[in-house]
Design a protein around this motif. Sequence first.
Motif, short mmCIF file in Angstrom:
data_model
loop_
_atom_site.label_atom_id
_atom_site.label_comp_id
_atom_site.label_asym_id
_atom_site.label_seq_id
_atom_site.Cartn_x
_atom_site.Cartn_y
_atom_site.Cartn_z
N THR A 110 13.71 34.87 28.26
CA THR A 110 12.88 33.95 27.46
C THR A 110 11.51 33.77 28.09
O THR A 110 11.28 34.14 29.25
CB THR A 110 13.55 32.57 27.28
OG1 THR A 110 13.50 31.89 28.54
CG2 THR A 110 14.99 32.70 26.84
N GLY A 111 10.62 33.19 27.30
CA GLY A 111 9.24 33.06 27.75
C GLY A 111 9.10 32.36 29.09
O GLY A 111 8.35 32.78 29.97
N VAL A 115 6.98 33.09 32.73
CA VAL A 115 6.01 32.17 33.33
C VAL A 115 6.44 31.82 34.76
O VAL A 115 5.60 31.79 35.68
CB VAL A 115 5.85 30.89 32.46
CG1 VAL A 115 4.98 29.86 33.16
CG2 VAL A 115 5.26 31.25 31.10
N PHE A 138 1.05 24.53 26.96
CA PHE A 138 2.52 24.62 26.91
C PHE A 138 2.95 25.97 27.47
O PHE A 138 2.51 27.02 27.00
CB PHE A 138 3.06 24.48 25.47
CG PHE A 138 4.56 24.47 25.42
CD1 PHE A 138 5.27 23.27 25.51
CD2 PHE A 138 5.29 25.65 25.34
CE1 PHE A 138 6.66 23.26 25.50
CE2 PHE A 138 6.68 25.65 25.34
CZ PHE A 138 7.37 24.45 25.42
N HIS A 139 3.81 25.91 28.50
CA HIS A 139 4.21 27.17 29.14
C HIS A 139 5.71 27.26 29.33
O HIS A 139 6.18 28.17 30.03
CB HIS A 139 3.48 27.32 30.48
CG HIS A 139 1.99 27.32 30.32
ND1 HIS A 139 1.29 28.39 29.80
CD2 HIS A 139 1.07 26.36 30.58
CE1 HIS A 139 0.00 28.11 29.76
NE2 HIS A 139 -0.17 26.88 30.22
N ILE A 239 2.34 34.48 25.39
CA ILE A 239 3.70 34.46 24.84
C ILE A 239 3.70 34.11 23.35
O ILE A 239 4.40 34.74 22.56
CB ILE A 239 4.58 33.50 25.66
CG1 ILE A 239 4.92 34.18 27.01
CG2 ILE A 239 5.85 33.09 24.90
CD1 ILE A 239 5.61 33.30 28.02
N1 PLP Z 1 4.40 29.95 26.85
C1 PLP Z 1 3.93 29.71 25.61
C2 PLP Z 1 2.46 29.87 25.35
C3 PLP Z 1 4.80 29.32 24.59
O1 PLP Z 1 4.31 29.05 23.37
C4 PLP Z 1 6.17 29.19 24.88
C5 PLP Z 1 7.11 28.76 23.82
O2 PLP Z 1 6.76 28.24 22.79
C6 PLP Z 1 6.62 29.47 26.17
C7 PLP Z 1 5.70 29.84 27.14
C8 PLP Z 1 8.08 29.33 26.53
O3 PLP Z 1 8.84 30.30 25.91
P1 PLP Z 1 10.41 30.08 25.74
O4 PLP Z 1 10.59 28.97 24.77
O5 PLP Z 1 10.90 31.39 25.19
O6 PLP Z 1 10.97 29.78 27.07
#
Ligand code: PLP
Length: 436
Positions: A110-111, A115, A138-139, A239
């Motif tokens: 996942t994102g 990060v 948002f990360h 992401i």
């Molecule tokens: N970074 C950004 C810019 C995001 O928009 C998101 C999720 O919306 C994430 C990181 C986190 O990703 P995840 O929800 O897959 O962990």
Amino acid sequence: MDLNIFDRMESEVRGYIRSFPVIFSKAQGSTLFDQTGREYIDFFAGAGTLNYGHNNPKLKEKLIEYIHSDGVVHGLDMATEAKKHFMETFERVLLKPRGMNYKLQFTGPTGTNAVEAALKLARLVKGRENVVSFTHGFHGVSGGSLATTANSKFRDAAGVGLDNTTFIPYCGYMGDNIDTIEYFERLLEDPSSGLDQPAAVIVETVQGEGGVNVATKRWLLSLEKLCRKYDMLLIVDDIQVGCGRTGSFFSFDKYGISPDIVTLSKSLSGYGLPMSLVLMKPELDIWAPGSHSGTFRGNNLAFVTAAEALDTYWTNDQFEQEIAKKSEMIRKSLDNIVYNYPNEGLSVRGRGMIQGLVAPADSDDLANEIAHKAFEHGLVIETSGANDEVLKLLPALTISEEQLQKGLEIIERSVAEVYKGRGVSARVLKFGGKRG
Ligand code: PLP
């Protein structure tokens, strides 16, 4: 529809089911079907994960072929044919034509996994703890990434201190006339500012969750310059707005910046399969073998569809042209709404196919009300921003112009109905993105 088991068994943490309280059963392209067969146009695209639509036929064909052939599905970080093909395709389609030189780190799926790896690597390389993130950024919501996420809704749930991050005002945060990079530089040059020398800066070129805030090219170029001057790594978190969302594959393609680290996820696999990637300049690759790991770093099904997505959509500029045309349609429709309600303080912002209709702070939950009304009319759409004040349009990049137009007309109609309910009438009421 009987949602009883979700209420009874699923944790209170559940979120989107509350905005869309139906049971979905099928999806194709930009259409979702619920259990009763009712159709919905999807302007949410899995929060930016389905840039090529649901069950994209070309990607599905490759996936089924691979499964039928008993291709390796789970591979940790062992070498597999699917992974080899993905890397070759990534290099040929994306890196080489752009003259980019990056090494690839496959992280957990996942994102937030990408990060975490990016932040850890930056700290390792620079031997410093502090990282700069931006207001409304948002990360992700796991430890390290959550520390760089600004919204208190998420931060308050952490249960532990979220340290080692300093927040700086994002582009435009203090109004159009204040250059927040100047403020940042002032802190960096002053040994008594209280800012611990950062290892890195993490930034979204367009803040998706934060309310569709768009950084200007000038601001990003200044930020990069500052990173070089003060020995900080530049991490672009692509992401949500990478993989074509803003009009080109990388959101920074047309901006002339060269990030040290890039994070990708969401639409990378192209099929909604979990997959994340960290791109790093080769000299930063100081990881010791196995020092950052994860069981699900090798989702080979995702590698298969990701490679096919790149070959299908990104080998020439035809797709970019289609995105540009559809972006224009979205913009016109939203501009039309603002024009129709000149006294309501509405505005529009965004880039490419991420656009937001922004309600004023005192609009009493207007954006959510519009989103609810749109859902009643068969459109799946979400809000974003610190107070959910932005109606966020995030349709699949592959949506047909006809379906896009239909969805836009639902928004226009929903806005009109919500305002009518509030006793506000339109200057000119015309659906279809045309001014009177
Ligand atoms: N970074 C950004 C810019 C995001 O928009 C998101 C999720 O919306 C994430 C990181 C986190 O990703 P995840 O929800 O897959 O962990």
